[in-house]
Design a protein around this motif. Structure first.
Motif, PDB file in Angstrom:
ATOM      1  N   THR A   1      95.340  24.112  73.122  1.00 44.41           N
ATOM      2  CA  THR A   1      95.774  24.804  74.157  1.00 44.41           C
ATOM      3  C   THR A   1      96.728  25.862  73.196  1.00 44.41           C
ATOM      4  OG1 THR A   1      95.695  23.149  75.638  1.00 44.41           O
ATOM      5  CG2 THR A   1      96.812  25.120  76.408  1.00 44.41           C
ATOM      6  N   PRO A   2      95.720  27.000  72.829  1.00 43.20           N
ATOM      7  CA  PRO A   2      96.678  27.960  72.305  1.00 43.20           C
ATOM      8  C   PRO A   2      97.789  28.509  73.400  1.00 43.20           C
ATOM      9  CG  PRO A   2      94.512  28.691  72.033  1.00 43.20           C
ATOM     10  CD  PRO A   2      94.394  27.517  73.102  1.00 43.20           C
ATOM     11  N   ALA A   3      99.042  29.170  72.550  1.00 39.30           N
ATOM     12  CA  ALA A   3     100.064  29.534  73.510  1.00 39.30           C
ATOM     13  C   ALA A   3      99.699  30.726  74.424  1.00 39.30           C
ATOM     14  CB  ALA A   3     101.173  30.291  72.643  1.00 39.30           C
ATOM     15  N   PHE A   4     100.191  30.802  75.362  1.00 36.96           N
ATOM     16  CA  PHE A   4     100.145  32.046  76.542  1.00 36.96           C
ATOM     17  C   PHE A   4     100.260  33.288  75.720  1.00 36.96           C
ATOM     18  CE2 PHE A   4     102.045  34.881  79.459  1.00 36.96           C
ATOM     19  CZ  PHE A   4     101.431  34.761  80.448  1.00 36.96           C
ATOM     20  N   PRO A   5      99.648  34.284  75.944  1.00 40.99           N
ATOM     21  CA  PRO A   5      98.702  34.544  76.984  1.00 40.99           C
ATOM     22  C   PRO A   5      97.321  33.982  76.473  1.00 40.99           C
ATOM     23  CG  PRO A   5      99.041  36.636  76.146  1.00 40.99           C
ATOM     24  CD  PRO A   5      99.936  35.785  75.330  1.00 40.99           C
TER      25      PRO A   5
END
Ligand SMILES: NCc1[nH]cc(CCC(=O)O)c1CC(=O)O
Length: 333
Positions: free
Chosen positions: A5-9
């Protein structure tokens, strides 16, 4: 599984929830009428459909009406129906002989369904409670103890009488030790090689069976509880031992019962054994949802489908549910 899960955004998990199309594309589990086994209550008479007050929308049917229900189930895509007889109190005895009477209600209904709708699977329940003056699933000694080995002998007779009537799936709900092995030997011995056993392997001593006992007329005489043979709700490892034992004795499929309060057991079973796994959404679970919906406190169809989807998510291949026809109708559009 380790989700990346890469960082937002870069990650916006809501992207895939935006439209019905996207949600449908990524939905992990699905429900279909083929997931259901429909439990049906049978009584004597003709043309009778008698409501069960503690199960809004559920009725006891005479054999001709059961056949009609079977046709309906088949047309809806429900693969199996499961029979529960409401036995005339006058036929209940200490030896429970009505349980293996070839002409008992369950056997008559089985023959009538197999005659009318041969491709619908008929499942029949093995346990002495509908025929027992004590309302228990087995024979009782003077001290109130439910006798194991003597009961298993009776259950074998009941199993064979159901197989002779044409039952496709035997469902032992009694929780005696070694009944699966004894039934499997007896079935093989009489040439019933392809009669399947769906074992009520992890059946808990539950307060959620109340409405069912009204429905089959087992409440009246019944005193005490079934804790001496059904499982303690505090246990989970024991359920795995029971499932392993029943599989090793010849069960083709296993069941966890009740359903919604025991979804953890369903998941553990599927992960540990990888066998066809079923749950029984029992009468009390049905009564909670249907009763609240009747009062307008819950949305009937939505809670029905959500509760059934939970079983699939927990790893079940199917579910015994009183909602079967209503859910199939909604799913079929
Ligand atoms: N052999 C009895 C039996 N078979 C199925 C149910 C319960 C089903 C339901 O509550 O819907 C029970 C009740 C019990 O063990 O007392």
């Amino acid at each position: 599984m380790k989700p990346i899960t890469p960082a937002f955004p870069a990650t916006r998990l809501r992207r895939l929830r935006r439209t019905e199309g996207l949600r449908a594309m990524v939905r992990e589990n699905s429900l279909s009428p083929a997931d259901f086994i429909w439990p049906v209550f049978v009584r004597d008479g003709e043309g009778v459909e008698e409501p069960i007050p503690s199960m809004p929308g559920v009725v006891r049917r005479s054999v001709d009406k059961v056949v009609q229900a079977a046709r309906e189930a088949y047309a809806l895509g429900i693969p199996a129906i499961c029979l529960f007889p409401y036995t005339d109190p006058a036929l209940k005895t200490k030896d429970c002989a009505e349980a293996w009477n070839p002409e008992n209600l369950s056997n008559r209904a089985t023959r009538a369904i197999k005659d009318a709708v041969p491709d619908l699977m008929v499942m029949t329940d093995v346990a002495l409670d509908p025929y027992n003056i004590t309302g228990h699933d087995g024979y009782m000694d003077e001290t109130g103890y439910i006798l194991n080995d003597e009961t298993v002998e009776a259950l074998v007779k009941q199993t064979l009488s159901q197989a002779r009537a044409g039952s496709d799936i035997i469902g032992p709900s009694d929780m005696m030790d070694h009944r699966i092995g004894a039934m499997r030997d007896a079935l093989e011995g009489e040439g019933f090689r392809n009669v399947a056993i769906l074992s009520y392997a992890a059946k808990y001593a539950s307060a959620f069976y109340g409405p069912f006992r009204d429905a089959v007329g087992a409440s009246g005489a019944f005193k005490g509880d079934k804790k001496g043979y059904q499982m303690d709700p505090g246990n989970s490892d024991e359920a795995m031992r029971l499932i392993a034992r029943d599989l090793s004795e010849g069960a083709d499929m296993v069941m966890i019962k009740p359903g919604m309060p025991y979804l953890d057991i369903c998941r553990r079973t599927k992960d540990m054994f990888g066998v066809p796994t079923f749950a029984y959404q029992v009468s009390g679970e049905y009564a909670m949802l249907a009763g609240a919906a009747e009062r307008g406190w819950l949305d009937h169809d939505r809670v029905m489908l959500e509760s059934l989807m939970a079983f699939k998510r927990a790893g079940c291949d199917g579910v015994l549910t009183y909602f079967a026809p209503a859910a199939a109708r909604v799913l079929n559009g």
